[in-house]
Scaffold this motif. Structure first.
Motif, mmCIF file in Angstrom:
data_model
loop_
_atom_site.group_PDB
_atom_site.id
_atom_site.type_symbol
_atom_site.label_atom_id
_atom_site.label_comp_id
_atom_site.label_asym_id
_atom_site.label_seq_id
_atom_site.Cartn_x
_atom_site.Cartn_y
_atom_site.Cartn_z
ATOM 1 N N GLU A 47 0.813 -1.215 0.000
ATOM 2 C CA GLU A 47 0.000 0.000 0.000
ATOM 3 C C GLU A 47 0.850 1.271 0.000
ATOM 4 O OE1 GLU A 47 -0.006 -2.592 2.292
ATOM 5 O OE2 GLU A 47 -1.319 -1.948 3.926
ATOM 6 N N LEU A 48 2.142 1.141 0.285
ATOM 7 C CA LEU A 48 3.022 2.317 0.258
ATOM 8 C C LEU A 48 3.847 2.398 -1.029
ATOM 9 C CD1 LEU A 48 4.372 2.353 3.915
ATOM 10 C CD2 LEU A 48 2.483 3.663 2.945
ATOM 11 N N THR A 49 3.884 1.331 -1.795
ATOM 12 C CA THR A 49 4.713 1.339 -3.003
ATOM 13 C C THR A 49 3.897 1.185 -4.284
ATOM 14 O OG1 THR A 49 5.087 -1.040 -2.821
ATOM 15 C CG2 THR A 49 6.726 0.422 -1.809
ATOM 16 N N ARG A 50 2.647 0.922 -4.157
ATOM 17 C CA ARG A 50 1.801 0.760 -5.330
ATOM 18 C C ARG A 50 1.834 2.016 -6.182
ATOM 19 N NH1 ARG A 50 -3.264 -0.811 -2.851
ATOM 20 N NH2 ARG A 50 -2.128 -2.510 -1.966
ATOM 21 N N TYR A 51 1.829 1.866 -7.474
ATOM 22 C CA TYR A 51 1.775 2.946 -8.462
ATOM 23 C C TYR A 51 3.065 3.761 -8.559
ATOM 24 C CZ TYR A 51 -3.072 1.754 -7.639
ATOM 25 O OH TYR A 51 -4.225 1.056 -7.461
ATOM 26 N N LEU A 52 4.172 3.210 -8.129
ATOM 27 C CA LEU A 52 5.445 3.919 -8.302
ATOM 28 C C LEU A 52 6.087 3.511 -9.604
ATOM 29 C CD1 LEU A 52 7.093 3.897 -4.782
ATOM 30 C CD2 LEU A 52 6.055 5.789 -5.966
#
Length: 118
Positions: A113-118
């Motif tokens: 949830e903290l790295t999604r879409y990077l």
């Protein structure tokens, strides 16, 4: 913001660095995490994460602390091998490639949830 404390580092992660060394590296580790997540974290956002995600964040910070300290020791080691009268001593240094690979591996522990879409 610091993502792990010395109590977690020694009791949960089972790290071996001294409190002083941990404190010297945790800010750097937290800054690396900040550069590799998709949001700005504060106490409120962290408290809204699942327990699993909070633990993954702390664990990642501890892995990075150990990696940074290993790199620091490696950078300060000038001698690679020494041999005197049949007694040999070799100091293992970490290469740039090994450091980058270890850093990518460590960042892989961050919660999705903290790295999604990077």
């Amino acid at each position: 913001m610091l993502y792990a404390d010395y109590n977690y580092y020694t009791n949960e992660y089972i790290g071996e660095l001294s409190d002083e060394t941990f404190k010297a590296q945790i800010l750097k580790a937290s800054k690396i995490i900040d550069r590799n997540i998709n949001t700005v974290l504060d106490e409120i956002k962290i408290s809204k994460l699942s327990k699993k995600a909070q633990d993954e964040l702390k664990y990642t910070a501890c892995v990075l602390v150990d990696l940074l300290e290993h790199k620091n020791k490696s950078d300060n080691t000038k001698l690679n091998s020494l041999s005197i009268d049949g007694v040999s001593k070799t100091f293992k240094s970490i290469s740039v490639e090994e450091y980058k690979a270890s850093l990518r591996n460590a960042l892989g522990f961050l919660p999705d949830e903290l790295t999604r879409y990077l």
